[in-house]
Motif scaffolding. Structure first.
Motif, PDB file in Angstrom:
ATOM      1  N   PRO A   7       2.293   4.877  10.942  1.00  0.00           N
ATOM      2  CA  PRO A   7       1.061   4.703  10.157  1.00  0.00           C
ATOM      3  C   PRO A   7       0.759   3.224  10.009  1.00  0.00           C
ATOM      4  O   PRO A   7       1.645   2.431   9.693  1.00  0.00           O
ATOM      5  N   LYS A   8      -0.457   2.820  10.270  1.00  0.00           N
ATOM      6  CA  LYS A   8      -0.831   1.421  10.110  1.00  0.00           C
ATOM      7  C   LYS A   8      -2.298   1.330   9.733  1.00  0.00           C
ATOM      8  O   LYS A   8      -3.076   2.273   9.944  1.00  0.00           O
ATOM      9  N   CYS A   9      -2.663   0.199   9.176  1.00  0.00           N
ATOM     10  CA  CYS A   9      -4.047  -0.002   8.756  1.00  0.00           C
ATOM     11  C   CYS A   9      -4.920  -0.254   9.982  1.00  0.00           C
ATOM     12  O   CYS A   9      -4.618  -1.131  10.799  1.00  0.00           O
ATOM     13  N   LEU A  10      -5.980   0.508  10.100  1.00  0.00           N
ATOM     14  CA  LEU A  10      -6.905   0.304  11.202  1.00  0.00           C
ATOM     15  C   LEU A  10      -7.650  -1.015  11.018  1.00  0.00           C
ATOM     16  O   LEU A  10      -7.814  -1.505   9.893  1.00  0.00           O
ATOM     17  N   TYR A  12      -4.751 -10.491   0.309  1.00  0.00           N
ATOM     18  CA  TYR A  12      -4.082 -10.873  -0.935  1.00  0.00           C
ATOM     19  C   TYR A  12      -2.561 -10.899  -0.746  1.00  0.00           C
ATOM     20  O   TYR A  12      -1.881 -11.836  -1.196  1.00  0.00           O
ATOM     21  N   ILE A  13      -2.037  -9.887  -0.054  1.00  0.00           N
ATOM     22  CA  ILE A  13      -0.592  -9.842   0.202  1.00  0.00           C
ATOM     23  C   ILE A  13      -0.167 -11.017   1.079  1.00  0.00           C
ATOM     24  O   ILE A  13       0.837 -11.689   0.805  1.00  0.00           O
ATOM     25  N   TYR A  14      -0.934 -11.297   2.131  1.00  0.00           N
ATOM     26  CA  TYR A  14      -0.593 -12.419   3.009  1.00  0.00           C
ATOM     27  C   TYR A  14      -0.629 -13.740   2.243  1.00  0.00           C
ATOM     28  O   TYR A  14       0.191 -14.636   2.483  1.00  0.00           O
ATOM     29  N   GLU A  15      -1.582 -13.857   1.329  1.00  0.00           N
ATOM     30  CA  GLU A  15      -1.663 -15.072   0.515  1.00  0.00           C
ATOM     31  C   GLU A  15      -0.391 -15.245  -0.312  1.00  0.00           C
ATOM     32  O   GLU A  15       0.164 -16.349  -0.405  1.00  0.00           O
ATOM     33  N   VAL A  41      10.240 -13.036   5.127  1.00  0.00           N
ATOM     34  CA  VAL A  41       9.698 -11.826   4.501  1.00  0.00           C
ATOM     35  C   VAL A  41      10.558 -10.607   4.834  1.00  0.00           C
ATOM     36  O   VAL A  41      10.979 -10.417   5.980  1.00  0.00           O
ATOM     37  N   PHE A  42      10.806  -9.790   3.812  1.00  0.00           N
ATOM     38  CA  PHE A  42      11.477  -8.500   3.979  1.00  0.00           C
ATOM     39  C   PHE A  42      10.545  -7.413   3.447  1.00  0.00           C
ATOM     40  O   PHE A  42       9.894  -7.602   2.415  1.00  0.00           O
ATOM     41  N   ALA A  43      10.483  -6.287   4.143  1.00  0.00           N
ATOM     42  CA  ALA A  43       9.615  -5.185   3.727  1.00  0.00           C
ATOM     43  C   ALA A  43      10.450  -3.933   3.486  1.00  0.00           C
ATOM     44  O   ALA A  43      11.204  -3.499   4.362  1.00  0.00           O
ATOM     45  N   ILE A  44      10.312  -3.372   2.292  1.00  0.00           N
ATOM     46  CA  ILE A  44      11.039  -2.159   1.899  1.00  0.00           C
ATOM     47  C   ILE A  44      10.006  -1.115   1.506  1.00  0.00           C
ATOM     48  O   ILE A  44       9.222  -1.334   0.584  1.00  0.00           O
ATOM     49  N   ASP A  45      10.012   0.006   2.189  1.00  0.00           N
ATOM     50  CA  ASP A  45       8.982   1.016   1.962  1.00  0.00           C
ATOM     51  C   ASP A  45       9.565   2.294   1.368  1.00  0.00           C
ATOM     52  O   ASP A  45      10.687   2.691   1.684  1.00  0.00           O
ATOM     53  N   PHE A  68       3.799  -1.255   7.048  1.00  0.00           N
ATOM     54  CA  PHE A  68       3.935  -1.408   8.497  1.00  0.00           C
ATOM     55  C   PHE A  68       3.068  -2.560   8.999  1.00  0.00           C
ATOM     56  O   PHE A  68       3.516  -3.396   9.795  1.00  0.00           O
ATOM     57  N   THR A  69       1.831  -2.605   8.539  1.00  0.00           N
ATOM     58  CA  THR A  69       0.898  -3.629   9.002  1.00  0.00           C
ATOM     59  C   THR A  69       1.377  -5.022   8.621  1.00  0.00           C
ATOM     60  O   THR A  69       1.301  -5.964   9.422  1.00  0.00           O
ATOM     61  N   VAL A  70       1.891  -5.157   7.401  1.00  0.00           N
ATOM     62  CA  VAL A  70       2.417  -6.450   6.962  1.00  0.00           C
ATOM     63  C   VAL A  70       3.641  -6.833   7.794  1.00  0.00           C
ATOM     64  O   VAL A  70       3.773  -7.982   8.243  1.00  0.00           O
ATOM     65  N   ALA A  71       4.544  -5.874   8.009  1.00  0.00           N
ATOM     66  CA  ALA A  71       5.740  -6.150   8.808  1.00  0.00           C
ATOM     67  C   ALA A  71       5.363  -6.566  10.228  1.00  0.00           C
ATOM     68  O   ALA A  71       5.926  -7.516  10.783  1.00  0.00           O
ATOM     69  N   GLU A  72       4.404  -5.864  10.798  1.00  0.00           N
ATOM     70  CA  GLU A  72       3.950  -6.188  12.155  1.00  0.00           C
ATOM     71  C   GLU A  72       3.363  -7.599  12.211  1.00  0.00           C
ATOM     72  O   GLU A  72       3.606  -8.354  13.159  1.00  0.00           O
ATOM     73  N   LYS A  73       2.612  -7.953  11.196  1.00  0.00           N
ATOM     74  CA  LYS A  73       2.021  -9.292  11.123  1.00  0.00           C
ATOM     75  C   LYS A  73       3.112 -10.358  11.055  1.00  0.00           C
ATOM     76  O   LYS A  73       3.077 -11.356  11.788  1.00  0.00           O
ATOM     77  N   MET A  74       4.099 -10.155  10.181  1.00  0.00           N
ATOM     78  CA  MET A  74       5.167 -11.133  10.012  1.00  0.00           C
ATOM     79  C   MET A  74       6.041 -11.223  11.263  1.00  0.00           C
ATOM     80  O   MET A  74       6.554 -12.287  11.600  1.00  0.00           O
TER      81      MET A  74
END
Length: 254
Positions: free
Chosen positions: A47-50, A60-63, A191-195, A89-95
């Motif tokens: 699942p990811k943001c289109l 805002y999160i990236y900021e 950055v670490f992502a925990i979902d 997922f989208t944030v993790a993919e970006k990082m």
């Protein structure tokens, strides 16, 4: 003993050490939960943001993730089905696509991910969390692999999911990060992502029912440890993005 004999003895011992390190790394690789990584095959379809969706939230999160003033624990919460995992997922993919420095080919801003899931035994407990992050961190930063190996050689029980989470965090997570602190001093935050933290349940759960309640005390202790981690003074700047449902016991632990 001749000089030549001494050489062969030294060479033999060195080779033994290398083989030991490889064996330790293989053990860690076996314990690390590959399915908990954000882009694992087990999680497909991801699942990811289109494109063009949730733009304001992501910006805002990236900021926040780009701020270097202090370490942050960022809690993204919402009811089931609103897209928290897609955002994670989208944030993790970006990082994952951002390098720590311009001259590196390996080291990325994504330090590690763990996506919990009630449907998978090793992803519904915190017991494998720090071993999994240690494996990802040492893969991303090969310079700390030796430190991770040494910690496991000194205390093999660190790979036991029933081992104290505090001990695991100290040896497998904080020590490697401290080793990176000086080198990453001028770099962007790691950055670490925990979902889906709300899907974490006790390792002892044997029922196949997915309606079993989450262990509130286990989650509280785990969140408390993450809070301690981000307040460690000798770490590089790290940010932890954590997603879950807005359950009261999680809110109280934050």
């Amino acid at each position: 003993m001749s000089v030549l004999s001494s050489y062969f003895l030294f060479h033999s011992l060195t080779s033994l050490t290398v083989r030991s390190d490889l064996g330790t790394w293989e053990k860690l690789s076996q314990v690390a939960v590959k399915g908990a990584e954000y882009d694992s095959r087990e999680r497909q379809p991801h699942p990811k943001c289109l494109k063009g969706t949730r733009v304001d939230l992501l910006d805002y999160i990236y900021e926040l993730l780009n701020k270097r003033e202090k370490n942050r624990l960022i809690w993204l919460h919402g009811t089931a089905g609103v897209g928290k995992s897609a955002v994670a997922f989208t944030v993790a993919e970006k990082m994952r696509g951002l390098k720590m420095t311009e001259d590196t080919k390996v080291e990325k801003r994504l330090g590690g991910t763990f996506f919990f899931s009630r449907k998978h035994t090793k992803r519904r407990t915190t017991g494998y969390f720090f071993a999994t992050l240690a494996y990802q961190l040492a893969t991303n930063f090969p310079s700390v692999r030796e430190d991770v190996n040494r910690a496991i050689i000194e205390n093999p029980a660190l790979l036991d999911p029933d081992k104290s989470l505090r001990d695991q965090m100290e040896a497998l997570f904080l020590r490697p990060l401290r080793k990176l602190s000086r080198r990453l001093r001028e770099c962007p935050p790691l950055v670490f992502a925990i979902d889906a933290l709300d899907e974490c349940t006790p390792e002892s759960l044997e029922s196949e029912s997915f309606d079993e309640p989450t262990s509130e005390s286990e989650l509280a202790d785990f969140i408390s440890l993450l809070g301690e981690a981000i307040h460690e003074p000798d770490l590089p700047i790290i940010h932890i993005l954590l997603t879950s449902r807005p359950e009261e016991h999680i809110r109280k632990a934050m």
